[in-house]
Write a protein that holds these residues in place. Sequence first.
Motif, PDB file in Angstrom:
ATOM      1  N   ALA A 166       0.872  -1.184  -0.087  1.00  0.00           N
ATOM      2  CA  ALA A 166       0.015  -0.243   0.022  1.00  0.00           C
ATOM      3  C   ALA A 166       0.748   1.453   0.110  1.00  0.00           C
ATOM      4  CB  ALA A 166      -0.907  -0.136   1.297  1.00  0.00           C
ATOM      5  N   VAL A 167       1.621   1.101  -0.802  1.00  0.00           N
ATOM      6  CA  VAL A 167       2.948   2.373  -0.962  1.00  0.00           C
ATOM      7  C   VAL A 167       2.583   3.119  -2.284  1.00  0.00           C
ATOM      8  CG1 VAL A 167       5.078   3.137  -0.926  1.00  0.00           C
ATOM      9  CG2 VAL A 167       4.580   1.278   0.669  1.00  0.00           C
ATOM     10  N   LEU A 168       2.209   2.391  -3.407  1.00  0.00           N
ATOM     11  CA  LEU A 168       2.375   2.996  -4.731  1.00  0.00           C
ATOM     12  C   LEU A 168       0.904   3.674  -4.472  1.00  0.00           C
ATOM     13  CD1 LEU A 168       3.200   0.207  -7.052  1.00  0.00           C
ATOM     14  CD2 LEU A 168       4.402   2.137  -6.405  1.00  0.00           C
ATOM     15  N   THR A 169       0.011   3.577  -3.823  1.00  0.00           N
ATOM     16  CA  THR A 169      -1.076   4.274  -3.865  1.00  0.00           C
ATOM     17  C   THR A 169      -0.984   5.622  -3.178  1.00  0.00           C
ATOM     18  OG1 THR A 169      -3.700   4.190  -3.184  1.00  0.00           O
ATOM     19  CG2 THR A 169      -2.095   3.517  -1.597  1.00  0.00           C
ATOM     20  N   CYS A 170       0.127   5.631  -2.452  1.00  0.00           N
ATOM     21  CA  CYS A 170       0.474   6.798  -1.592  1.00  0.00           C
ATOM     22  C   CYS A 170       1.570   7.687  -2.507  1.00  0.00           C
ATOM     23  CB  CYS A 170       0.827   6.554  -0.192  1.00  0.00           C
ATOM     24  SG  CYS A 170      -0.034   5.773   0.646  1.00  0.00           S
ATOM     25  N   VAL A 171       1.677   7.321  -3.705  1.00  0.00           N
ATOM     26  CA  VAL A 171       2.789   8.154  -4.437  1.00  0.00           C
ATOM     27  C   VAL A 171       2.300   8.266  -5.817  1.00  0.00           C
ATOM     28  CG1 VAL A 171       5.308   7.792  -5.314  1.00  0.00           C
ATOM     29  CG2 VAL A 171       4.648   6.703  -3.274  1.00  0.00           C
ATOM     30  N   PRO A 172       1.303   9.141  -5.946  1.00  0.00           N
ATOM     31  CA  PRO A 172       0.381   9.268  -7.253  1.00  0.00           C
ATOM     32  C   PRO A 172       1.227   9.654  -8.540  1.00  0.00           C
ATOM     33  CG  PRO A 172       0.084  11.073  -5.647  1.00  0.00           C
ATOM     34  CD  PRO A 172       0.869  10.243  -4.952  1.00  0.00           C
ATOM     35  N   ASP A 173       2.275  10.216  -8.206  1.00  0.00           N
ATOM     36  CA  ASP A 173       2.951  10.758  -9.626  1.00  0.00           C
ATOM     37  C   ASP A 173       3.591   9.805 -10.375  1.00  0.00           C
ATOM     38  OD1 ASP A 173       4.458  13.232 -10.991  1.00  0.00           O
ATOM     39  OD2 ASP A 173       5.807  11.937 -10.549  1.00  0.00           O
TER      40      ASP A 173
END
Length: 214
Positions: free
Chosen positions: A105-112
């Motif tokens: 659940a890290v990529l969801t927090c890195v939207p760019d």
Amino acid sequence: MSAPDDQSAYWNSTGTTKTFGHPLNPTWAARIDPAAALLDYGCGYGRLAGDLLHLGFRDVEGVDVAPELIARARAEQPAARFAVLADPPRLDRPDGSYDAAFLFAVLTCVPDDDAQRALVAELHRVLRPGGLLHISDYVLQPDERNQKRYRRFEARFGRFGVFETSDGAVCRHHTRDWLDGLFTGFDRVDARELPVHTMNGRPATATQLLLARR
């Protein structure tokens, strides 16, 4: 307007109250030697590191952008090592330092887009050839609530699937094609989908990938 790639202020404040629940797949974890060097990238308060320790892994390191979360992780999981990322996504480690890495659940927090590419490239660098990367994240959700907010924020952020939560986090749900293209330096070993709850307690479907560094 592009999506922000630095949300450390959120994770040092509101984000410290969240609960993360994406489960570890013990069958996938069993492929890793108990003495392997493991990296939990975006470790938050150390929940996943604790799960890995419980399974018998002895060399577990977690990193995160939020000092407040790292302080909690050190208090709750003293048998693991934790560090604050000074220049994310850069890790102060030589090439091939880890046998396996976890990105839950890290990529969801890195939207760019570019920030995600840089993060995956850094994980590719620090994993040894053949090292395993465990991913747990969100593809686009089909329910009306999510579809409505994807549409609502598309003009603001320039991408369908990027949205702002009610408490100020900017998150991203992904197309499968994007995830397939993001991990081109890895080979897929296994995949599954499962029900989870988001950090705000909403039901969702997570996609989990087990990848090997090419």
